[in-house]
Design a protein around this motif. Structure first.
Motif, PDB file in Angstrom:
ATOM      1  N   GLU A  21     -44.959 -61.087  27.247  1.00  0.00           N
ATOM      2  CA  GLU A  21     -46.115 -60.209  27.153  1.00  0.00           C
ATOM      3  C   GLU A  21     -46.866 -59.932  28.544  1.00  0.00           C
ATOM      4  OE1 GLU A  21     -48.810 -61.813  24.414  1.00  0.00           O
ATOM      5  OE2 GLU A  21     -47.394 -61.886  22.922  1.00  0.00           O
ATOM      6  N   ALA A  22     -46.807 -60.962  29.140  1.00  0.00           N
ATOM      7  CA  ALA A  22     -47.746 -60.922  30.637  1.00  0.00           C
ATOM      8  C   ALA A  22     -46.679 -59.965  31.539  1.00  0.00           C
ATOM      9  CB  ALA A  22     -47.979 -62.442  31.204  1.00  0.00           C
ATOM     10  N   ALA A  23     -45.603 -60.053  31.444  1.00  0.00           N
ATOM     11  CA  ALA A  23     -44.592 -59.540  32.119  1.00  0.00           C
ATOM     12  C   ALA A  23     -44.487 -58.002  32.001  1.00  0.00           C
ATOM     13  CB  ALA A  23     -43.182 -59.974  32.236  1.00  0.00           C
ATOM     14  N   LYS A  24     -45.017 -57.531  31.122  1.00  0.00           N
ATOM     15  CA  LYS A  24     -45.036 -56.106  30.665  1.00  0.00           C
ATOM     16  C   LYS A  24     -46.184 -55.372  31.241  1.00  0.00           C
ATOM     17  CE  LYS A  24     -43.865 -56.427  25.814  1.00  0.00           C
ATOM     18  NZ  LYS A  24     -44.200 -56.001  24.494  1.00  0.00           N
ATOM     19  N   GLY A  67     -30.158 -70.760  45.112  1.00  0.00           N
ATOM     20  CA  GLY A  67     -29.792 -69.747  44.190  1.00  0.00           C
ATOM     21  C   GLY A  67     -28.850 -70.337  43.188  1.00  0.00           C
ATOM     22  N   GLN A  68     -28.142 -71.447  43.697  1.00  0.00           N
ATOM     23  CA  GLN A  68     -27.352 -72.007  42.211  1.00  0.00           C
ATOM     24  C   GLN A  68     -27.922 -72.584  41.230  1.00  0.00           C
ATOM     25  OE1 GLN A  68     -24.772 -75.250  43.850  1.00  0.00           O
ATOM     26  NE2 GLN A  68     -23.499 -75.212  41.803  1.00  0.00           N
ATOM     27  N   VAL A  69     -29.149 -73.228  41.524  1.00  0.00           N
ATOM     28  CA  VAL A  69     -29.940 -73.983  40.474  1.00  0.00           C
ATOM     29  C   VAL A  69     -30.390 -72.603  39.598  1.00  0.00           C
ATOM     30  CG1 VAL A  69     -31.943 -74.952  39.830  1.00  0.00           C
ATOM     31  CG2 VAL A  69     -30.446 -75.932  41.506  1.00  0.00           C
ATOM     32  N   LEU A  70     -31.028 -71.718  40.267  1.00  0.00           N
ATOM     33  CA  LEU A  70     -31.737 -70.338  39.587  1.00  0.00           C
ATOM     34  C   LEU A  70     -30.688 -69.778  38.744  1.00  0.00           C
ATOM     35  CD1 LEU A  70     -34.272 -69.191  42.218  1.00  0.00           C
ATOM     36  CD2 LEU A  70     -34.772 -70.779  40.346  1.00  0.00           C
ATOM     37  N   GLY A  71     -29.334 -69.593  39.409  1.00  0.00           N
ATOM     38  CA  GLY A  71     -28.427 -68.678  38.714  1.00  0.00           C
ATOM     39  C   GLY A  71     -28.021 -69.467  37.366  1.00  0.00           C
ATOM     40  N   ASP A  72     -28.183 -70.818  37.341  1.00  0.00           N
ATOM     41  CA  ASP A  72     -27.665 -71.587  35.882  1.00  0.00           C
ATOM     42  C   ASP A  72     -28.656 -71.558  34.906  1.00  0.00           C
ATOM     43  OD1 ASP A  72     -25.361 -72.578  37.183  1.00  0.00           O
ATOM     44  OD2 ASP A  72     -26.185 -74.529  37.755  1.00  0.00           O
ATOM     45  N   LEU A  73     -29.950 -71.037  35.350  1.00  0.00           N
ATOM     46  CA  LEU A  73     -30.839 -70.814  34.268  1.00  0.00           C
ATOM     47  C   LEU A  73     -30.493 -69.615  33.320  1.00  0.00           C
ATOM     48  CD1 LEU A  73     -34.145 -70.769  36.179  1.00  0.00           C
ATOM     49  CD2 LEU A  73     -33.340 -72.582  34.612  1.00  0.00           C
ATOM     50  N   PRO A  74     -30.704 -69.660  32.064  1.00  0.00           N
ATOM     51  CA  PRO A  74     -30.647 -68.630  31.005  1.00  0.00           C
ATOM     52  C   PRO A  74     -31.057 -67.268  31.426  1.00  0.00           C
ATOM     53  CG  PRO A  74     -31.686 -70.424  29.885  1.00  0.00           C
ATOM     54  CD  PRO A  74     -31.602 -70.646  31.458  1.00  0.00           C
ATOM     55  N   LYS A  75     -30.243 -66.038  31.303  1.00  0.00           N
ATOM     56  CA  LYS A  75     -30.537 -64.868  31.453  1.00  0.00           C
ATOM     57  C   LYS A  75     -31.433 -64.213  30.424  1.00  0.00           C
ATOM     58  CE  LYS A  75     -26.847 -63.527  34.499  1.00  0.00           C
ATOM     59  NZ  LYS A  75     -25.592 -62.500  34.557  1.00  0.00           N
ATOM     60  N   VAL A  76     -32.566 -63.658  30.560  1.00  0.00           N
ATOM     61  CA  VAL A  76     -33.250 -63.066  29.355  1.00  0.00           C
ATOM     62  C   VAL A  76     -33.866 -61.565  29.949  1.00  0.00           C
ATOM     63  CG1 VAL A  76     -34.165 -65.098  28.561  1.00  0.00           C
ATOM     64  CG2 VAL A  76     -35.363 -64.101  30.454  1.00  0.00           C
ATOM     65  N   SER A  77     -33.838 -60.780  28.868  1.00  0.00           N
ATOM     66  CA  SER A  77     -34.396 -59.351  29.324  1.00  0.00           C
ATOM     67  C   SER A  77     -34.997 -58.632  28.160  1.00  0.00           C
ATOM     68  CB  SER A  77     -33.096 -58.528  29.612  1.00  0.00           C
ATOM     69  OG  SER A  77     -32.203 -58.400  28.341  1.00  0.00           O
ATOM     70  N   GLY A  78     -35.821 -57.749  28.311  1.00  0.00           N
ATOM     71  CA  GLY A  78     -36.624 -57.255  27.314  1.00  0.00           C
ATOM     72  C   GLY A  78     -37.323 -55.855  28.108  1.00  0.00           C
ATOM     73  N   ASP A  79     -38.291 -55.097  27.399  1.00  0.00           N
ATOM     74  CA  ASP A  79     -38.993 -53.934  27.873  1.00  0.00           C
ATOM     75  C   ASP A  79     -39.653 -54.273  29.006  1.00  0.00           C
ATOM     76  OD1 ASP A  79     -40.773 -55.275  26.607  1.00  0.00           O
ATOM     77  OD2 ASP A  79     -41.412 -53.811  25.359  1.00  0.00           O
ATOM     78  N   TRP A  80     -39.860 -55.563  29.556  1.00  0.00           N
ATOM     79  CA  TRP A  80     -40.669 -55.876  30.818  1.00  0.00           C
ATOM     80  C   TRP A  80     -39.663 -55.828  32.018  1.00  0.00           C
ATOM     81  CZ3 TRP A  80     -37.988 -60.155  32.303  1.00  0.00           C
ATOM     82  CH2 TRP A  80     -37.512 -60.726  31.311  1.00  0.00           C
TER      83      TRP A  80
END
Length: 139
Positions: free
Chosen positions: A135-138, A89-102
């Motif tokens: 694109e794939a996440a959409k 959880g800590q390692v994943l929490g350190d990854l950059p947050k991203v967002s979009g229409d997906w």
């Protein structure tokens, strides 16, 4: 350094045969006997078919897998698994947050691959740019 000869023929099958060193005992386990993560046993009858699909073809192929809370590091339960789950959880929490229409999630990207861990429990990965994962996440 230079090559003097290149051979593009298909190699013989023997070239890929495992040959253990002398004095080593090899024991083959069946799928149900192999330990899984954290030494736990995998029981096929308890497992559901994972929700995994591919999107695209060739070098642009992306794998989309629905794995639930594990994708975001959530779902840590007290007990023997807690230290590993907390560290994940800590390692994943350190990854950059991203967002979009997906939706939204965390991104791990490098020169060779990208992995998108969505907040809705999907893992989307490939030898592609983050934009291709979006694109794939959409869809």
């Amino acid at each position: 350094m230079a090559f003097t000869q290149v051979d593009f023929r298909t190699p013989e099958a023997d070239q890929f045969r495992f040959n253990p060193p002398p004095g080593v005992k090899v024991t083959e386990a069946t799928e149900g006997e192999r330990p899984g993560p954290a030494g736990k046993r995998f029981d096929k009858k308890d497992a559901e078919k994972p929700d995994v699909r591919t999107v695209g073809t060739g070098w642009t192929t992306v794998v989309v897998a629905k794995i639930g809370d594990a994708a975001t590091g959530g779902g840590a339960k007290p007990g023997a698994d807690a230290p590993d789950a907390q560290m994940l959880g800590q390692v994943l929490g350190d990854l950059p947050k991203v967002s979009g229409d997906w939706g939204s999630g965390r991104l791990l990207s490098g020169k060779l691959f990208s992995v998108l861990l969505t907040d809705d429990g999907r893992v989307i990965a490939g030898l592609v740019t983050p934009e291709r994962l979006y694109e794939a996440a959409k869809g």
